[in-house]
Design a protein around this motif. Sequence first.
Motif, short mmCIF file in Angstrom:
data_model
loop_
_atom_site.label_atom_id
_atom_site.label_comp_id
_atom_site.label_asym_id
_atom_site.label_seq_id
_atom_site.Cartn_x
_atom_site.Cartn_y
_atom_site.Cartn_z
N ALA A 1 21.72 40.86 16.73
CA ALA A 1 21.27 40.03 17.85
C ALA A 1 21.77 38.59 17.73
CB ALA A 1 19.74 40.05 17.94
N ILE A 2 21.79 38.05 16.51
CA ILE A 2 22.18 36.65 16.35
C ILE A 2 23.67 36.46 16.65
CG2 ILE A 2 22.69 36.85 13.87
CD1 ILE A 2 21.44 34.03 13.60
N VAL A 3 24.49 37.48 16.33
CA VAL A 3 25.91 37.42 16.67
C VAL A 3 26.08 37.54 18.18
CG1 VAL A 3 28.14 38.58 16.43
CG2 VAL A 3 26.64 38.31 14.44
N ARG A 4 25.34 38.45 18.78
CA ARG A 4 25.41 38.65 20.23
C ARG A 4 25.02 37.38 20.98
NH1 ARG A 4 22.81 43.08 20.22
NH2 ARG A 4 20.71 42.25 20.48
N VAL A 5 23.93 36.74 20.56
CA VAL A 5 23.47 35.53 21.24
C VAL A 5 24.42 34.38 21.00
CG1 VAL A 5 21.60 33.84 21.36
CG2 VAL A 5 21.07 36.27 21.15
N ALA A 6 25.00 34.31 19.80
CA ALA A 6 25.98 33.25 19.52
C ALA A 6 27.16 33.34 20.49
CB ALA A 6 26.47 33.36 18.08
N GLU B 1 26.39 49.62 6.04
CA GLU B 1 25.16 50.14 6.62
C GLU B 1 24.02 49.16 6.42
OE1 GLU B 1 24.98 52.83 8.37
OE2 GLU B 1 27.01 53.54 7.99
N GLY B 2 23.09 49.18 7.38
CA GLY B 2 21.86 48.40 7.25
C GLY B 2 22.11 46.91 7.10
N VAL B 3 21.47 46.33 6.09
CA VAL B 3 21.55 44.89 5.86
C VAL B 3 22.98 44.45 5.57
CG1 VAL B 3 20.76 43.01 4.38
CG2 VAL B 3 19.16 44.80 5.06
N ARG B 4 23.71 45.28 4.85
CA ARG B 4 25.09 44.93 4.52
C ARG B 4 25.95 44.81 5.79
NH1 ARG B 4 28.35 44.71 0.22
NH2 ARG B 4 30.57 45.14 0.52
N ARG B 5 25.76 45.69 6.74
CA ARG B 5 26.52 45.61 7.99
C ARG B 5 26.17 44.34 8.75
NH1 ARG B 5 25.72 46.65 13.27
NH2 ARG B 5 23.59 47.37 12.90
N MET C 1 27.69 38.99 10.55
CA MET C 1 27.34 37.57 10.63
C MET C 1 28.40 36.71 9.92
SD MET C 1 23.20 37.54 10.09
CE MET C 1 23.16 35.74 10.17
N THR C 2 28.93 37.20 8.82
CA THR C 2 29.97 36.46 8.10
C THR C 2 31.24 36.37 8.93
OG1 THR C 2 29.08 37.19 5.97
CG2 THR C 2 31.35 36.39 6.00
N ALA C 3 31.60 37.48 9.58
CA ALA C 3 32.80 37.46 10.44
C ALA C 3 32.62 36.48 11.59
CB ALA C 3 33.07 38.87 10.97
N ARG C 4 31.42 36.44 12.15
CA ARG C 4 31.16 35.50 13.25
C ARG C 4 31.18 34.06 12.76
NH1 ARG C 4 31.29 32.43 16.51
NH2 ARG C 4 30.42 32.35 18.63
N TYR C 5 30.74 33.82 11.52
CA TYR C 5 30.78 32.46 10.98
C TYR C 5 32.23 32.00 10.81
CZ TYR C 5 30.01 28.42 8.03
OH TYR C 5 30.00 27.15 7.54
#
Length: 655
Positions: free
Chosen positions: A319-324, A407-411, A416-420
Amino acid sequence: MWSIFIWVTRRAPGLAMVFVIALAYYVITREAAASGFTLSRAEGESLSRPDRTAYTTPTSYRGGGIWTFIFAYYCLTIHLLVSAFPLRSMWAVFDISRCLERTASSKALKDYKMAHKRRGSFTSLSSSETLTSSKELPSPSSTASSESGDTETEYLGDTENGLDRIIHAIVIPNYKEEMDTLRETLDVLASHPLARDTYDVYLAMESREQNGDVKAMTIIQEFAKRFRSIDFTMHPSDIPGEASGKGSNMAWAGRKLSEKYPLSIRKDVIVTGIDADSHLSSNYFALLTNMHITNPDTATTTLYAAPIIFDRNAHEVPAIVRVADILWGAAGMSGLYRGSTIAPPTSVYSLPLQLVDRVGGWDCDSEAIGEDLHMYLKCFFALNGNLTVKTIHSPVSQSNVKGDGGEGVRRVYNDMTARYKQALRHMWGALDVGFGMRKFVELWQERKHTTRAFRPLHLALQHPNDSYIKNHLDADPEQPLESGIYSEVITETIKGPDWQRTFLLGHRLFEAHFLPLQMTIFVITSTLYMTVTDGGSDPHNVDWIFQICKVLRTVGLIECAFLLFLYERYHKIGATTREKEMQEAGLAKGMCFSHRSLKTNFVDYFVFPLVAPIYGSIPSAQAQVMHFFTHDLVYTVSKKVTRQRAKSFIAEVLS
């Protein structure tokens, strides 16, 4: 002196960051000392506030002096600007959504596209070293200027006679992009009614990519008969002074395609730069063609921009990547409302080849990493601020960036890292502030020069140090240039500087590259100021300012939530229209479509406050600090959503 000025301008956002932090530190420490605030306590004592009555009289209270006033009022200014920005974005999203509805339901636009019957197309299969000359088109005929504006598609005129004279040179810069990504993008372009007669596609490849030429030739063989022409260029990797990235790739492709078009048709050649994963509707080029034909007076001085929409894999990212990405897209739309005179493009834009000639093509150095804004600035200042901007009300479909899976938290972490990393690349574009400042100085120095001359791009590069033209214009701008070797020179008269637009452009640059970080700094430091002065008598009479700032921060959060709400309508219109068009073109099977609903995306309204610091302030701070040491950023390609139609087809064959 000029070298010092260049050094300062290239680090202007970073120097501003240092100034604000130093100002806040000075004011807070002085106010804390003057008010008797301390965090220390004797062992065993409870922490309590000191008696400040001895420090509250005007004669004994010194504090930060005039710097406290500067700190307080600048803090208020930043808060006002930040709270005003969502308002403009909301109006833009609302206005664009309304125009999209009219465009989607316009029978005139559909008739306009379908009236262009498919005729024999001119196709070529060539390499970057053997660019073939385009077929001669009829000379442009005079057309009446349209007063209907950018979105009045119901007033589309009878311009069929002018359709064939417009050539769309579509450049697709790419580096290590997946074949399926390029194929899907080309499939979408090839499905347009105007593709076979007016689209010249250029695959802008990189020599750094192993077997890039083989990759390009493979794609060309597949699509050779589906466009007017399709070609590729290979950008060398060893050109001194060039930085790797989209800008240098576009620059090389621009030089090569410039050789293909004779002087007689250049003003009707429109160059469009798109990302490898960008899906453009047929409406985009239909509206672009119509605006170019019906506005002959400004046709060669207009830059066209379109809103973007992340409607491909938004449901697959956190969601945070989508909203960004939503807020970043909304920020790009904030200048695209009707009546706007400052409209920097985001990722995809179009401009006539003659305007490319006028500005000398794309820049290739590290300052041009924000290629879209950088080219906009070049065009703006080359025309003394009189650049015409028009919005194409056809959203450009984009993919949200993804990480390396998991998977999960790692994904979630990888995404999020790619978006950063992408956000850092965006914030690295703060170098354009310095570029704009230097261009402003040049504008002031040449404010009385309204006659300028230029050559076609590929010829100008052959004569980079030719001062004859400038000296001739300085001597007698009214006398025509000589024939012979100067016969290809175009001399035009432009208006004097538009200072109001220049001021607005400065505001937008400040808004993009100063506000995100400075707002975060003031949120923290204003809270600290109120803490150390709590209980005092406010001898500077500035407490009311910080109370207003607290209200403005709350209002800003509410505005962003409402902006997300308005975006729902925009996304629905754009995603639904694209899916319908792909179904009609027979391309929808296996293609990714991402629709939104409050039921499934309610979490977006809770995570959006985290977007500003994580993908705005922090990468902005990192970029501005690094600019003190280097201007070079290692350009990495973001992972795109993979094409699913091929996989679906293979699965059907195997089943």
